[in-house]
Design a protein around this motif. Structure first.
Motif, mmCIF file in Angstrom:
data_model
loop_
_atom_site.group_PDB
_atom_site.id
_atom_site.type_symbol
_atom_site.label_atom_id
_atom_site.label_comp_id
_atom_site.label_asym_id
_atom_site.label_seq_id
_atom_site.Cartn_x
_atom_site.Cartn_y
_atom_site.Cartn_z
ATOM 1 N N TRP A 1 4.610 0.670 3.608
ATOM 2 C CA TRP A 1 5.626 0.467 3.705
ATOM 3 C C TRP A 1 6.345 1.787 4.537
ATOM 4 O O TRP A 1 6.203 2.329 4.315
ATOM 5 C CB TRP A 1 6.557 -0.395 3.212
ATOM 6 C CG TRP A 1 7.893 -0.844 3.365
ATOM 7 C CD1 TRP A 1 9.318 -0.555 3.601
ATOM 8 C CD2 TRP A 1 7.958 -2.380 4.251
ATOM 9 N NE1 TRP A 1 10.080 -1.174 3.574
ATOM 10 C CE2 TRP A 1 9.626 -1.820 4.762
ATOM 11 C CE3 TRP A 1 6.494 -3.032 4.784
ATOM 12 C CZ2 TRP A 1 10.108 -3.356 5.169
ATOM 13 C CZ3 TRP A 1 7.714 -4.958 5.579
ATOM 14 C CH2 TRP A 1 8.608 -4.661 5.874
ATOM 15 N N PRO A 2 7.237 1.459 5.887
ATOM 16 C CA PRO A 2 6.859 -0.098 6.684
ATOM 17 C C PRO A 2 6.275 -0.099 7.476
ATOM 18 O O PRO A 2 5.398 0.620 7.889
ATOM 19 C CB PRO A 2 8.387 0.225 7.312
ATOM 20 C CG PRO A 2 8.250 1.980 7.381
ATOM 21 C CD PRO A 2 8.081 2.055 6.390
ATOM 22 N N PRO A 3 5.459 -0.875 8.023
ATOM 23 C CA PRO A 3 4.656 -1.175 8.911
ATOM 24 C C PRO A 3 4.654 0.013 10.129
ATOM 25 O O PRO A 3 5.504 0.040 11.180
ATOM 26 C CB PRO A 3 4.299 -2.354 9.166
ATOM 27 C CG PRO A 3 5.350 -3.409 8.863
ATOM 28 C CD PRO A 3 6.312 -2.910 8.291
ATOM 29 N N ASP B 1 0.584 -2.767 -0.366
ATOM 30 C CA ASP B 1 0.124 -2.263 1.452
ATOM 31 C C ASP B 1 1.915 -0.522 1.848
ATOM 32 O O ASP B 1 2.209 -0.553 1.256
ATOM 33 C CB ASP B 1 0.711 -3.283 1.866
ATOM 34 C CG ASP B 1 -0.367 -4.240 2.466
ATOM 35 O OD1 ASP B 1 -0.817 -4.111 1.919
ATOM 36 O OD2 ASP B 1 0.333 -5.510 2.716
ATOM 37 N N ALA C 1 8.131 -7.840 6.565
ATOM 38 C CA ALA C 1 8.625 -7.875 5.147
ATOM 39 C C ALA C 1 8.047 -8.861 4.403
ATOM 40 O O ALA C 1 7.668 -8.982 3.420
ATOM 41 C CB ALA C 1 9.502 -7.816 4.274
ATOM 42 N N VAL D 1 4.295 -8.710 4.142
ATOM 43 C CA VAL D 1 3.615 -7.095 3.298
ATOM 44 C C VAL D 1 3.252 -7.633 2.000
ATOM 45 O O VAL D 1 3.530 -8.812 1.366
ATOM 46 C CB VAL D 1 4.275 -6.231 3.386
ATOM 47 C CG1 VAL D 1 5.856 -6.488 2.145
ATOM 48 C CG2 VAL D 1 3.879 -5.002 3.140
ATOM 49 N N ASP E 1 12.518 1.847 8.917
ATOM 50 C CA ASP E 1 13.259 0.786 7.956
ATOM 51 C C ASP E 1 14.313 1.088 7.916
ATOM 52 O O ASP E 1 14.996 2.220 8.319
ATOM 53 C CB ASP E 1 12.562 1.486 6.307
ATOM 54 C CG ASP E 1 13.103 0.815 5.153
ATOM 55 O OD1 ASP E 1 14.303 0.096 5.459
ATOM 56 O OD2 ASP E 1 12.712 0.945 4.186
ATOM 57 N N LEU F 1 11.498 -5.389 -2.015
ATOM 58 C CA LEU F 1 11.122 -4.740 -2.034
ATOM 59 C C LEU F 1 10.601 -3.252 -3.127
ATOM 60 O O LEU F 1 11.349 -3.129 -3.050
ATOM 61 C CB LEU F 1 9.945 -3.545 -0.508
ATOM 62 C CG LEU F 1 9.689 -4.864 0.661
ATOM 63 C CD1 LEU F 1 9.564 -4.041 1.929
ATOM 64 C CD2 LEU F 1 8.140 -5.917 -0.276
ATOM 65 N N ARG G 1 4.752 3.221 -0.557
ATOM 66 C CA ARG G 1 3.617 1.940 -0.916
ATOM 67 C C ARG G 1 4.150 1.218 -1.566
ATOM 68 O O ARG G 1 5.688 1.345 -2.160
ATOM 69 C CB ARG G 1 2.998 3.249 -1.280
ATOM 70 C CG ARG G 1 1.765 1.747 -2.514
ATOM 71 C CD ARG G 1 0.690 1.814 -1.480
ATOM 72 N NE ARG G 1 -0.429 2.986 -1.335
ATOM 73 C CZ ARG G 1 -1.182 2.594 -0.323
ATOM 74 N NH1 ARG G 1 -1.498 1.729 0.498
ATOM 75 N NH2 ARG G 1 -1.616 4.239 0.021
ATOM 76 N N VAL G 2 4.444 -0.001 -1.353
ATOM 77 C CA VAL G 2 4.872 -1.320 -2.307
ATOM 78 C C VAL G 2 4.149 -1.316 -3.919
ATOM 79 O O VAL G 2 2.381 -1.852 -3.331
ATOM 80 C CB VAL G 2 4.575 -3.023 -1.616
ATOM 81 C CG1 VAL G 2 4.642 -3.685 -1.734
ATOM 82 C CG2 VAL G 2 4.921 -2.424 -0.428
ATOM 83 N N LEU H 1 9.158 0.181 -3.904
ATOM 84 C CA LEU H 1 8.891 1.460 -3.215
ATOM 85 C C LEU H 1 8.317 2.627 -4.370
ATOM 86 O O LEU H 1 9.296 2.638 -4.800
ATOM 87 C CB LEU H 1 8.944 0.987 -2.214
ATOM 88 C CG LEU H 1 9.389 0.254 -1.287
ATOM 89 C CD1 LEU H 1 10.452 0.709 0.422
ATOM 90 C CD2 LEU H 1 7.756 -0.440 -0.732
#
Length: 332
Positions: A325-327, A323, A316, A319, A332, A291, A277-278, A293
Protein backbone atom coordinates in the motif's frame (compact mmCIF):
# COMPACT_ATOMS: atom_id res chain seq x y z
CA UNK A 1 4.23 -16.40 -17.25
CA UNK A 2 4.89 -19.51 -19.36
CA UNK A 3 1.79 -21.69 -19.30
CA UNK A 4 3.97 -24.81 -18.92
CA UNK A 5 5.27 -23.73 -15.52
CA UNK A 6 3.83 -25.67 -12.58
CA UNK A 7 1.02 -24.11 -10.57
CA UNK A 8 -1.60 -25.06 -8.00
CA UNK A 9 -3.70 -26.87 -10.62
CA UNK A 10 -0.83 -29.03 -11.87
CA UNK A 11 0.12 -29.82 -8.26
CA UNK A 12 -3.44 -30.98 -7.48
CA UNK A 13 -3.46 -33.10 -10.63
CA UNK A 14 -0.15 -34.72 -9.71
CA UNK A 15 -1.36 -35.42 -6.18
CA UNK A 16 -4.60 -36.94 -7.47
CA UNK A 17 -2.68 -39.23 -9.81
CA UNK A 18 -0.25 -40.35 -7.15
CA UNK A 19 -2.76 -40.81 -4.35
CA UNK A 20 -5.46 -42.51 -6.40
CA UNK A 21 -6.50 -45.63 -4.52
CA UNK A 22 -5.14 -44.53 -1.14
CA UNK A 23 -7.63 -45.82 1.48
CA UNK A 24 -9.18 -42.69 3.04
CA UNK A 25 -9.31 -44.29 6.52
CA UNK A 26 -5.61 -45.08 6.42
CA UNK A 27 -4.84 -41.56 5.23
CA UNK A 28 -7.10 -40.04 7.89
CA UNK A 29 -5.34 -41.94 10.69
CA UNK A 30 -1.96 -40.73 9.48
CA UNK A 31 -3.31 -37.18 9.18
CA UNK A 32 -4.57 -37.27 12.77
CA UNK A 33 -1.07 -38.14 13.99
CA UNK A 34 0.52 -35.50 11.77
CA UNK A 35 -1.90 -32.83 13.01
CA UNK A 36 -1.01 -33.69 16.61
CA UNK A 37 2.67 -33.30 15.76
CA UNK A 38 2.11 -30.16 13.70
CA UNK A 39 0.23 -28.48 16.57
CA UNK A 40 2.52 -29.80 19.31
CA UNK A 41 5.23 -27.89 21.10
CA UNK A 42 8.05 -30.42 21.44
CA UNK A 43 10.74 -30.56 18.73
CA UNK A 44 11.35 -34.03 17.36
CA UNK A 45 14.67 -35.83 16.94
CA UNK A 46 13.32 -38.19 14.27
CA UNK A 47 11.69 -37.67 10.88
CA UNK A 48 8.01 -36.74 11.24
CA UNK A 49 7.21 -38.61 8.01
CA UNK A 50 8.08 -42.23 8.77
CA UNK A 51 6.70 -44.27 5.85
CA UNK A 52 4.83 -43.96 2.58
CA UNK A 53 1.37 -43.78 4.21
CA UNK A 54 2.57 -40.90 6.38
CA UNK A 55 4.04 -39.16 3.36
CA UNK A 56 0.96 -39.67 1.20
CA UNK A 57 -1.25 -38.32 3.98
CA UNK A 58 1.07 -35.36 4.44
CA UNK A 59 1.04 -34.63 0.72
CA UNK A 60 -2.77 -34.52 0.68
CA UNK A 61 -3.03 -32.69 4.00
CA UNK A 62 -0.24 -30.10 3.85
CA UNK A 63 1.41 -29.84 0.44
CA UNK A 64 -1.18 -27.58 -1.28
CA UNK A 65 -1.19 -25.19 1.69
CA UNK A 66 2.60 -25.10 1.92
CA UNK A 67 2.79 -24.42 -1.80
CA UNK A 68 0.42 -21.44 -1.54
CA UNK A 69 2.17 -19.97 1.51
CA UNK A 70 5.61 -20.21 -0.10
CA UNK A 71 4.25 -18.91 -3.41
CA UNK A 72 2.91 -15.84 -1.58
CA UNK A 73 6.31 -15.21 0.03
CA UNK A 74 8.04 -15.61 -3.34
CA UNK A 75 5.57 -13.17 -4.90
CA UNK A 76 6.66 -10.63 -2.28
CA UNK A 77 10.31 -11.28 -3.15
CA UNK A 78 9.58 -10.82 -6.86
CA UNK A 79 7.74 -7.60 -6.08
CA UNK A 80 10.74 -6.30 -4.12
CA UNK A 81 13.32 -7.46 -6.71
CA UNK A 82 11.56 -7.77 -10.09
CA UNK A 83 14.81 -7.99 -12.07
CA UNK A 84 16.35 -10.74 -9.95
CA UNK A 85 16.00 -14.47 -10.63
CA UNK A 86 17.76 -17.33 -8.83
CA UNK A 87 19.82 -19.75 -10.89
CA UNK A 88 20.10 -22.15 -7.93
CA UNK A 89 17.75 -22.97 -5.07
CA UNK A 90 18.15 -25.10 -1.95
CA UNK A 91 14.99 -26.16 -0.13
CA UNK A 92 15.97 -27.14 3.42
CA UNK A 93 13.67 -29.72 5.00
CA UNK A 94 11.68 -29.65 1.79
CA UNK A 95 9.99 -33.03 2.21
CA UNK A 96 7.86 -33.74 -0.85
CA UNK A 97 8.98 -30.54 -2.54
CA UNK A 98 6.18 -27.98 -2.20
CA UNK A 99 8.63 -25.06 -2.14
CA UNK A 100 10.37 -26.45 -5.21
CA UNK A 101 7.03 -26.39 -7.02
CA UNK A 102 6.52 -22.77 -5.97
CA UNK A 103 10.01 -21.76 -7.15
CA UNK A 104 9.56 -23.57 -10.47
CA UNK A 105 6.32 -21.66 -10.97
CA UNK A 106 7.94 -18.31 -10.18
CA UNK A 107 11.10 -18.47 -12.30
CA UNK A 108 12.13 -20.50 -15.32
CA UNK A 109 15.44 -22.34 -15.27
CA UNK A 110 16.09 -22.41 -11.52
CA UNK A 111 17.95 -25.56 -10.43
CA UNK A 112 16.53 -26.87 -7.15
CA UNK A 113 18.03 -29.19 -4.55
CA UNK A 114 15.69 -30.55 -1.88
CA UNK A 115 17.26 -31.58 1.43
CA UNK A 116 15.31 -33.72 3.88
CA UNK A 117 16.04 -36.51 6.34
CA UNK A 118 12.94 -38.56 5.39
CA UNK A 119 13.72 -40.87 2.48
CA UNK A 120 9.99 -41.74 1.99
CA UNK A 121 9.24 -38.01 1.59
CA UNK A 122 12.03 -37.57 -0.95
CA UNK A 123 10.85 -40.65 -2.87
CA UNK A 124 7.30 -39.39 -3.12
CA UNK A 125 8.57 -35.95 -4.06
CA UNK A 126 10.44 -37.49 -6.98
CA UNK A 127 7.29 -39.26 -8.14
CA UNK A 128 5.24 -36.07 -7.95
CA UNK A 129 7.93 -34.20 -9.89
CA UNK A 130 7.79 -36.82 -12.66
CA UNK A 131 3.99 -36.56 -12.80
CA UNK A 132 4.20 -32.76 -13.11
CA UNK A 133 5.55 -32.86 -16.65
CA UNK A 134 7.65 -29.80 -15.82
CA UNK A 135 11.33 -30.07 -16.88
CA UNK A 136 12.46 -27.95 -13.91
CA UNK A 137 10.81 -30.30 -11.42
CA UNK A 138 12.04 -33.42 -13.16
CA UNK A 139 15.57 -32.00 -12.85
CA UNK A 140 15.32 -31.44 -9.06
CA UNK A 141 18.04 -33.12 -7.01
CA UNK A 142 16.58 -34.96 -4.00
CA UNK A 143 19.19 -35.43 -1.28
CA UNK A 144 18.89 -37.03 2.13
CA UNK A 145 20.39 -34.87 4.86
CA UNK A 146 19.93 -34.46 8.60
CA UNK A 147 18.71 -30.90 8.91
CA UNK A 148 20.73 -28.55 11.08
CA UNK A 149 23.65 -30.90 11.54
CA UNK A 150 26.95 -31.44 9.75
CA UNK A 151 28.66 -28.95 7.44
CA UNK A 152 27.05 -25.73 6.25
CA UNK A 153 24.86 -25.44 3.20
CA UNK A 154 26.34 -25.20 -0.27
CA UNK A 155 26.16 -21.76 -1.87
CA UNK A 156 22.84 -21.07 -3.62
CA UNK A 157 21.08 -17.98 -4.92
CA UNK A 158 17.93 -18.81 -2.96
CA UNK A 159 17.40 -20.85 0.22
CA UNK A 160 13.89 -21.66 1.42
CA UNK A 161 13.08 -22.97 4.91
CA UNK A 162 9.35 -23.61 5.13
CA UNK A 163 7.47 -25.19 8.05
CA UNK A 164 10.74 -26.66 9.35
CA UNK A 165 11.92 -24.57 12.32
CA UNK A 166 9.20 -25.92 14.62
CA UNK A 167 10.70 -29.41 14.32
CA UNK A 168 14.11 -28.26 15.60
CA UNK A 169 15.59 -27.35 18.96
CA UNK A 170 16.45 -23.69 19.58
CA UNK A 171 20.18 -24.27 18.99
CA UNK A 172 19.58 -26.20 15.78
CA UNK A 173 17.16 -23.52 14.53
CA UNK A 174 19.78 -20.85 15.08
CA UNK A 175 22.47 -22.92 13.34
CA UNK A 176 20.20 -23.57 10.36
CA UNK A 177 19.27 -19.91 9.89
CA UNK A 178 22.92 -18.89 10.18
CA UNK A 179 23.87 -21.51 7.58
CA UNK A 180 21.15 -20.27 5.21
CA UNK A 181 22.35 -16.68 5.65
CA UNK A 182 25.93 -17.69 4.90
CA UNK A 183 24.99 -19.71 1.82
CA UNK A 184 22.36 -17.62 0.04
CA UNK A 185 21.77 -14.36 -1.75
CA UNK A 186 18.11 -14.54 -0.67
CA UNK A 187 16.54 -16.44 2.22
CA UNK A 188 12.83 -17.16 2.60
CA UNK A 189 11.53 -18.50 5.93
CA UNK A 190 7.87 -19.54 6.28
CA UNK A 191 6.18 -20.80 9.45
CA UNK A 192 2.58 -21.35 10.60
CA UNK A 193 0.64 -18.14 11.19
CA UNK A 194 0.42 -18.70 14.93
CA UNK A 195 1.97 -16.72 17.79
CA UNK A 196 4.74 -19.29 18.19
CA UNK A 197 5.28 -19.52 14.42
CA UNK A 198 5.61 -15.74 14.27
CA UNK A 199 8.07 -15.85 17.20
CA UNK A 200 10.27 -18.27 15.25
CA UNK A 201 10.10 -16.03 12.19
CA UNK A 202 11.15 -13.02 14.28
CA UNK A 203 14.07 -15.01 15.70
CA UNK A 204 15.11 -15.91 12.15
CA UNK A 205 14.62 -12.31 11.01
CA UNK A 206 16.94 -11.04 13.74
CA UNK A 207 19.63 -13.58 12.87
CA UNK A 208 19.41 -12.81 9.13
CA UNK A 209 19.85 -9.08 9.82
CA UNK A 210 22.76 -9.80 12.17
CA UNK A 211 24.36 -11.82 9.35
CA UNK A 212 24.29 -8.77 7.07
CA UNK A 213 21.12 -9.35 5.06
CA UNK A 214 18.36 -6.76 4.70
CA UNK A 215 14.64 -7.39 4.87
CA UNK A 216 12.82 -7.38 1.54
CA UNK A 217 9.37 -8.56 2.75
CA UNK A 218 6.91 -8.46 4.32
CA UNK A 219 8.33 -5.63 6.43
CA UNK A 220 8.88 -2.18 4.87
CA UNK A 221 12.13 -1.87 6.88
CA UNK A 222 14.90 -3.83 8.61
CA UNK A 223 14.42 -2.22 12.01
CA UNK A 224 12.76 -3.94 14.97
CA UNK A 225 9.23 -5.23 14.47
CA UNK A 226 6.82 -2.64 15.94
CA UNK A 227 4.55 -5.31 17.42
CA UNK A 228 5.01 -5.48 21.18
CA UNK A 229 5.93 -9.07 22.09
CA UNK A 230 3.00 -11.00 23.50
CA UNK A 231 0.33 -8.53 22.34
CA UNK A 232 -0.15 -9.62 18.72
CA UNK A 233 1.57 -11.42 15.88
CA UNK A 234 2.18 -10.70 12.19
CA UNK A 235 0.69 -13.25 9.82
CA UNK A 236 -1.02 -13.48 6.47
CA UNK A 237 -3.49 -15.71 4.64
CA UNK A 238 -3.46 -17.66 1.38
CA UNK A 239 -6.54 -19.24 -0.21
CA UNK A 240 -6.07 -22.96 -0.92
CA UNK A 241 -8.40 -24.87 -3.24
CA UNK A 242 -9.27 -28.34 -1.94
CA UNK A 243 -9.47 -31.42 -4.12
CA UNK A 244 -12.06 -34.10 -3.29
CA UNK A 245 -9.28 -36.24 -1.78
CA UNK A 246 -8.07 -33.26 0.23
CA UNK A 247 -11.60 -32.80 1.62
CA UNK A 248 -11.84 -36.52 2.43
CA UNK A 249 -8.53 -36.60 4.25
CA UNK A 250 -9.12 -33.39 6.20
CA UNK A 251 -12.78 -34.07 6.89
CA UNK A 252 -13.96 -30.74 5.45
CA UNK A 253 -16.81 -29.85 3.14
CA UNK A 254 -15.78 -26.46 1.76
CA UNK A 255 -13.99 -26.34 -1.62
CA UNK A 256 -11.27 -24.15 -0.12
CA UNK A 257 -9.44 -23.27 3.08
CA UNK A 258 -7.37 -20.30 4.20
CA UNK A 259 -3.80 -21.07 5.17
CA UNK A 260 -2.46 -18.68 7.82
CA UNK A 261 1.30 -18.22 7.73
CA UNK A 262 4.13 -15.94 8.89
CA UNK A 263 7.20 -15.31 6.78
CA UNK A 264 10.31 -13.24 6.21
CA UNK A 265 12.37 -12.62 3.07
CA UNK A 266 15.93 -11.28 3.41
CA UNK A 267 18.50 -10.53 0.70
CA UNK A 268 22.17 -9.66 0.22
CA UNK A 269 21.38 -7.70 -2.93
CA UNK A 270 19.47 -4.44 -3.28
CA UNK A 271 15.72 -4.87 -3.07
CA UNK A 272 12.83 -2.45 -2.77
CA UNK A 273 10.58 -3.17 0.21
CA UNK A 274 7.05 -1.85 -0.03
CA UNK A 275 6.26 1.57 1.41
CA UNK A 276 3.56 0.05 3.62
CA UNK A 277 2.07 -3.44 4.01
CA UNK A 278 -1.55 -4.33 4.78
CA UNK A 279 -1.20 -6.53 7.87
CA UNK A 280 -4.85 -7.34 8.60
CA UNK A 281 -7.89 -8.10 6.49
CA UNK A 282 -9.24 -4.72 5.28
CA UNK A 283 -12.53 -3.67 6.86
CA UNK A 284 -14.95 -2.42 4.22
CA UNK A 285 -17.72 -0.23 5.59
CA UNK A 286 -20.21 2.11 4.02
CA UNK A 287 -18.22 4.77 2.20
CA UNK A 288 -14.89 3.85 3.78
CA UNK A 289 -12.19 1.19 4.06
CA UNK A 290 -10.09 0.70 7.20
CA UNK A 291 -6.53 -0.50 6.58
CA UNK A 292 -4.10 -1.69 9.23
CA UNK A 293 -0.61 -0.95 7.92
CA UNK A 294 3.01 -1.60 8.81
CA UNK A 295 5.01 1.42 7.67
CA UNK A 296 8.56 2.43 6.78
CA UNK A 297 8.78 4.65 9.84
CA UNK A 298 8.81 1.46 11.93
CA UNK A 299 5.26 1.83 13.19
CA UNK A 300 1.80 0.36 12.83
CA UNK A 301 -1.02 2.65 11.84
CA UNK A 302 -4.71 2.57 10.93
CA UNK A 303 -5.61 4.36 7.69
CA UNK A 304 -9.20 5.29 6.87
CA UNK A 305 -9.77 5.68 3.14
CA UNK A 306 -13.07 7.28 2.17
CA UNK A 307 -14.92 8.08 -1.05
CA UNK A 308 -13.44 11.56 -1.08
CA UNK A 309 -10.07 9.94 -1.80
CA UNK A 310 -11.32 9.01 -5.28
CA UNK A 311 -9.04 6.50 -7.00
CA UNK A 312 -7.35 5.60 -3.74
CA UNK A 313 -10.74 4.60 -2.30
CA UNK A 314 -11.45 2.37 -5.28
CA UNK A 315 -8.02 0.79 -4.87
CA UNK A 316 -8.62 0.27 -1.15
CA UNK A 317 -11.80 -1.67 -1.87
CA UNK A 318 -9.76 -4.10 -3.96
CA UNK A 319 -6.64 -4.37 -1.79
CA UNK A 320 -6.06 -7.65 0.04
CA UNK A 321 -4.47 -8.68 3.31
CA UNK A 322 -0.71 -8.84 2.71
CA UNK A 323 -0.68 -6.44 -0.26
CA UNK A 324 1.54 -3.41 -0.67
CA UNK A 325 0.00 0.00 0.00
CA UNK A 326 -0.59 2.32 -1.71
CA UNK A 327 -0.85 0.74 -5.17
CA UNK A 328 1.53 1.99 -7.88
CA UNK A 329 0.45 5.36 -9.20
CA UNK A 330 -1.74 6.14 -6.20
CA UNK A 331 -0.88 8.53 -3.36
CA UNK A 332 -2.03 8.16 0.21
Amino acid sequence: MNATLPNAETLRAALAGLLDGLPPRQAARAVDRLIANYRGTTPTDAPVLRDRSDVAAYAAYRMPATFEAVRSALDALREAAPDWAPATHTDVGGGTGAAGWAVAGAWEGTRTTVLDWSEPALALGRELAELSGAPALRAVEWRRARIGEGPGLAAADLVTVSYVLKELTADTRAALVDAAAAAAQAVVVVEPGTPDGYARVIEARDRLIAAGLTIAAPCPHSAACPIEPGTDWCHFSARVSRSSLHRQVKGGSLPYEDEKFSYVVATRFEAGPVRERVVRKPQIRKGQVLLDLCTRDEALRRSTVTKRHGGLYRAARDVAWGDAWPPPGEQD
